[in-house]
Design an enzyme around this catalytic site. Structure first.
Site, short mmCIF file in Angstrom:
data_model
loop_
_atom_site.label_atom_id
_atom_site.label_comp_id
_atom_site.label_asym_id
_atom_site.label_seq_id
_atom_site.Cartn_x
_atom_site.Cartn_y
_atom_site.Cartn_z
CG HIS A 84 -1.99 -1.10 1.09
ND1 HIS A 84 -2.77 -1.52 2.14
CD2 HIS A 84 -2.36 -1.87 0.03
CE1 HIS A 84 -3.58 -2.50 1.74
NE2 HIS A 84 -3.34 -2.73 0.47
CB CYS A 141 7.50 17.18 -14.97
SG CYS A 141 6.01 16.62 -14.11
P1 OAD Z 1 -7.24 -3.26 10.39
O1 OAD Z 1 -7.48 -2.08 11.24
O2 OAD Z 1 -8.32 -3.62 9.45
O3 OAD Z 1 -6.94 -4.53 11.30
C1 OAD Z 1 -5.99 -4.49 12.33
C2 OAD Z 1 -5.91 -5.86 12.95
O4 OAD Z 1 -4.87 -5.84 13.91
C3 OAD Z 1 -7.18 -6.29 13.69
O5 OAD Z 1 -7.50 -7.61 13.32
C4 OAD Z 1 -6.79 -6.21 15.17
O6 OAD Z 1 -7.44 -7.16 15.97
C5 OAD Z 1 -5.32 -6.52 15.08
N1 OAD Z 1 -4.52 -6.02 16.21
C6 OAD Z 1 -4.78 -5.00 17.05
N2 OAD Z 1 -3.80 -4.84 17.95
C7 OAD Z 1 -2.88 -5.78 17.68
C8 OAD Z 1 -1.63 -6.14 18.26
N3 OAD Z 1 -1.12 -5.48 19.29
N4 OAD Z 1 -0.97 -7.19 17.72
C9 OAD Z 1 -1.47 -7.88 16.67
N5 OAD Z 1 -2.63 -7.57 16.09
C10 OAD Z 1 -3.35 -6.55 16.58
O7 OAD Z 1 -5.85 -3.02 9.64
P2 OAD Z 1 -5.30 -3.75 8.32
O8 OAD Z 1 -5.75 -5.15 8.25
O9 OAD Z 1 -3.84 -3.47 8.27
O10 OAD Z 1 -5.33 0.21 3.37
O11 OAD Z 1 -6.01 -2.93 7.21
C11 OAD Z 1 -5.73 -3.23 5.86
C12 OAD Z 1 -5.82 -1.98 5.04
O12 OAD Z 1 -7.06 -1.31 5.29
C13 OAD Z 1 -4.79 -0.92 5.37
O13 OAD Z 1 -3.53 -1.16 4.79
C14 OAD Z 1 -5.41 0.31 4.81
C15 OAD Z 1 -6.84 0.12 5.28
O14 OAD Z 1 -7.80 0.70 4.50
C16 OAD Z 1 -5.32 1.30 2.62
O15 OAD Z 1 -5.35 2.41 3.12
C17 OAD Z 1 -5.28 1.04 1.17
#
Ligand code: OAD
Length: 263
Positions: A124, A171
């Site tokens: 991303h 540019c």
């Molecule tokens: P999310 O906010 O969707 O999910 C975060 C995950 O991390 C959840 O499942 C939580 O339970 C878990 N979590 C929280 N604390 C934690 C910890 N201390 N250790 C391990 N896990 C923990 O975030 P992403 O899955 O990264 O994209 O989201 C994916 C994408 O959605 C991002 O890259 C972003 C967003 O829209 C774009 O902006 C394109």
């Protein structure tokens, strides 16, 4: 199974090598960066259909630029002040020991690299890079530069906001942060290489992602197809939990250091 036995088993899997890690916002939460979808997370406070899409952001630029300014200052300040936590360092150590082949991350915060990880695929984008919308040239921005921009933005007038957030390239085109918004394609080469890494891996470590954003979330399905062992580390069940062969409930910063073998 006792905790000790469970960690021994996980270490046995990981120390066979050729492990790929797929990480998300949860890995950086213990560095103080909010996740997206949890309570108090970024998409809980800012409507993703507006703040996460080019259409939404374009209309805000025209009609309510102060709101983009507030959003950017809020999100960027959290990221530039963060430092790697024990989870990032454990990943870097596993790579140094030759166990982790690479990290595929959805995070844009550069914390894996700051901790010493070398082979990181950023699906991303990266907050410290900007890309010209016209010529495509990419430029690196330092923490200090971003800090200067944020300080300026805090007291900027309405008409100054756009030119500070989207500065001019040599540019003549405008440069934007090199991050992927909803509906945009992923960096193609990065994704293809990440795909190949997963196709050839022995095990996949899923850490800190809710697994709801595609195509990143398709990678664990590919891992399953090629017979890789999937280990998930998460404080709560996710959309990908049913694929996992082993689940460790907890925080990445607590669990990952326990997966290192003491010499
Ligand atoms: P999310 O906010 O969707 O999910 C975060 C995950 O991390 C959840 O499942 C939580 O339970 C878990 N979590 C929280 N604390 C934690 C910890 N201390 N250790 C391990 N896990 C923990 O975030 P992403 O899955 O990264 O994209 O989201 C994916 C994408 O959605 C991002 O890259 C972003 C967003 O829209 C774009 O902006 C394109």
């Amino acid at each position: 199974m006792k905790d000790r036995d469970k960690y021994d088993r996980m270490r046995d899997i990981i120390y066979k090598g050729n492990v790929v890690a797929l990480t998300g916002a949860g890995v950086s939460k213990e560095s103080g960066i909010p996740t997206f979808r949890e309570k108090g997370g970024i998409w809980d406070r800012y409507d993703p259909s507006i703040y996460g899409s080019i259409l939404g952001l374009s209309s805000l630029f025209l009609f309510k630029p102060q709101r983009i300014r507030d959003f950017i200052v809020d999100v960027y300040e959290g990221i530039i002040s963060a430092v790697p936590n024990p989870a990032h360092f454990a990943f870097a150590k596993l790579e140094e020991e030759g166990k982790i082949a690479c990290i595929i991350t959805q995070n844009i915060d550069n914390l894996h690299q700051d901790a010493g990880s070398k082979r990181v695929y950023e699906l991303h984008g990266n907050l410290y890079m900007e890309r010209c919308i016209r010529c495509g040239k990419r430029h690196k921005r330092s923490k200090e530069e971003i800090k200067g921009i944020l300080d300026f933005l805090k007291s900027a007038r309405r008409y100054e906001i756009l030119s500070k957030i989207l500065p001019k390239c040599e540019c003549g085109g405008r440069k934007r942060p090199d991050v992927v918004l909803f509906g945009e394609s992923l960096p193609q080469e990065e994704f293809e290489e990440a795909y190949n890494e997963v196709r050839n891996c022995k095990s996949l470590l899923l850490v800190g992602t809710s697994g709801v954003v595609y195509p990143a979330a398709s990678l664990p399905y590919l891992a399953k197809e090629v017979g890789a062992t999937i280990i998930e580390i998460s404080p709560e069940p996710t959309a990908l939990s049913s694929l996992a062969d082993h689940t460790i409930i907890g925080k990445a910063g607590n669990i990952l250091p326990k997966l290192l073998r003491r010499k």
